[in-house]
Scaffold this active site. Structure first.
Site, PDB file in Angstrom:
ATOM      1  N   ASP A 124       0.863  -1.181   0.000  1.00  0.00           N
ATOM      2  CA  ASP A 124       0.000   0.000   0.000  1.00  0.00           C
ATOM      3  C   ASP A 124       0.894   1.223   0.000  1.00  0.00           C
ATOM      4  O   ASP A 124       1.986   1.208   0.588  1.00  0.00           O
ATOM      5  CB  ASP A 124      -0.910   0.011   1.229  1.00  0.00           C
ATOM      6  CG  ASP A 124      -2.034  -1.016   1.141  1.00  0.00           C
ATOM      7  OD1 ASP A 124      -2.429  -1.371   0.011  1.00  0.00           O
ATOM      8  OD2 ASP A 124      -2.522  -1.443   2.194  1.00  0.00           O
ATOM      9  N   ASP A 146      -7.021  -1.335  -4.643  1.00  0.00           N
ATOM     10  CA  ASP A 146      -8.120  -0.938  -3.761  1.00  0.00           C
ATOM     11  C   ASP A 146      -9.018   0.091  -4.447  1.00  0.00           C
ATOM     12  O   ASP A 146     -10.250   0.059  -4.295  1.00  0.00           O
ATOM     13  CB  ASP A 146      -7.572  -0.359  -2.458  1.00  0.00           C
ATOM     14  CG  ASP A 146      -6.754  -1.362  -1.667  1.00  0.00           C
ATOM     15  OD1 ASP A 146      -7.034  -2.573  -1.758  1.00  0.00           O
ATOM     16  OD2 ASP A 146      -5.824  -0.935  -0.954  1.00  0.00           O
TER      17      ASP A 146
END
Length: 171
Positions: A124, A146
């Site tokens: 991330d 995401d």
């Protein structure tokens, strides 16, 4: 091919899934191996956006953190099962918006699954925040997979709540 595995819009959804997964993986590769984000720390991109390197051992928004091998394999198995169910839904998709949305969700899930399979964690790197003086609110750190998943869910919600209520149907 069996009708529950391939429908008229499955190829379109599959292409969207491949594109979403490829863009996600390319962004992660670039930020990790070319830009070397881990050694740079937090990089300011805009007054409300930074790039940071985070190893996510959980699922979306860092929930259900699993650092052990058994937990990681369990999360991967859940993701594979979810993709299989979404694929069956995609094979039955009746319009391009549904196929697009499902393709984005599948592609995002695959992008994160590749990370989990290769690294044992998901990369991330996007951090949105709001700040004023000494006050600061950080949103969750996320990645482009995401974003694809959220965009796909928004598309399905739009179709289900707004488009269907208007009676408009696309062939």
């Amino acid at each position: 091919m069996k009708p529950y595995l391939w429908g008229p819009l499955t190829g379109f959804g599959f292409a969207v899934a491949l594109a979403a997964a490829a863009i996600d993986q390319a962004s992660k590769y670039y930020l990790l191996h070319v830009y070397d984000l881990p050694s740079r720390g937090q990089v300011a991109v805009a007054p409300f956006l930074d790039f940071v390197f985070v190893r996510n051992y959980g699922i979306s928004y860092g929930l259900f953190q699993q650092e052990g091998a058994l937990g990681q394999w369990a999360l991967l198995a859940i993701k594979v099962a979810a993709v299989a169910l979404l694929w069956v839904w995609l094979a039955r998709a009746g319009n391009r918006l549904t196929a697009l949305a499902l393709g984005l969700i599948v592609g995002g899930a695959l992008g994160n699954a590749v990370d989990r399979l290769i690294n044992g964690w998901v990369t991330d790197f996007v951090l949105f925040y709001a700040a004023s003086g000494t006050w600061r609110f950080n949103w969750y750190v996320f990645n482009l997979a995401d974003v694809a998943i959220v965009a796909g869910v928004v598309g399905l919600l739009y179709e289900s709540l707004i488009r269907d209520s208007g009676g408009a149907q696309e062939a």
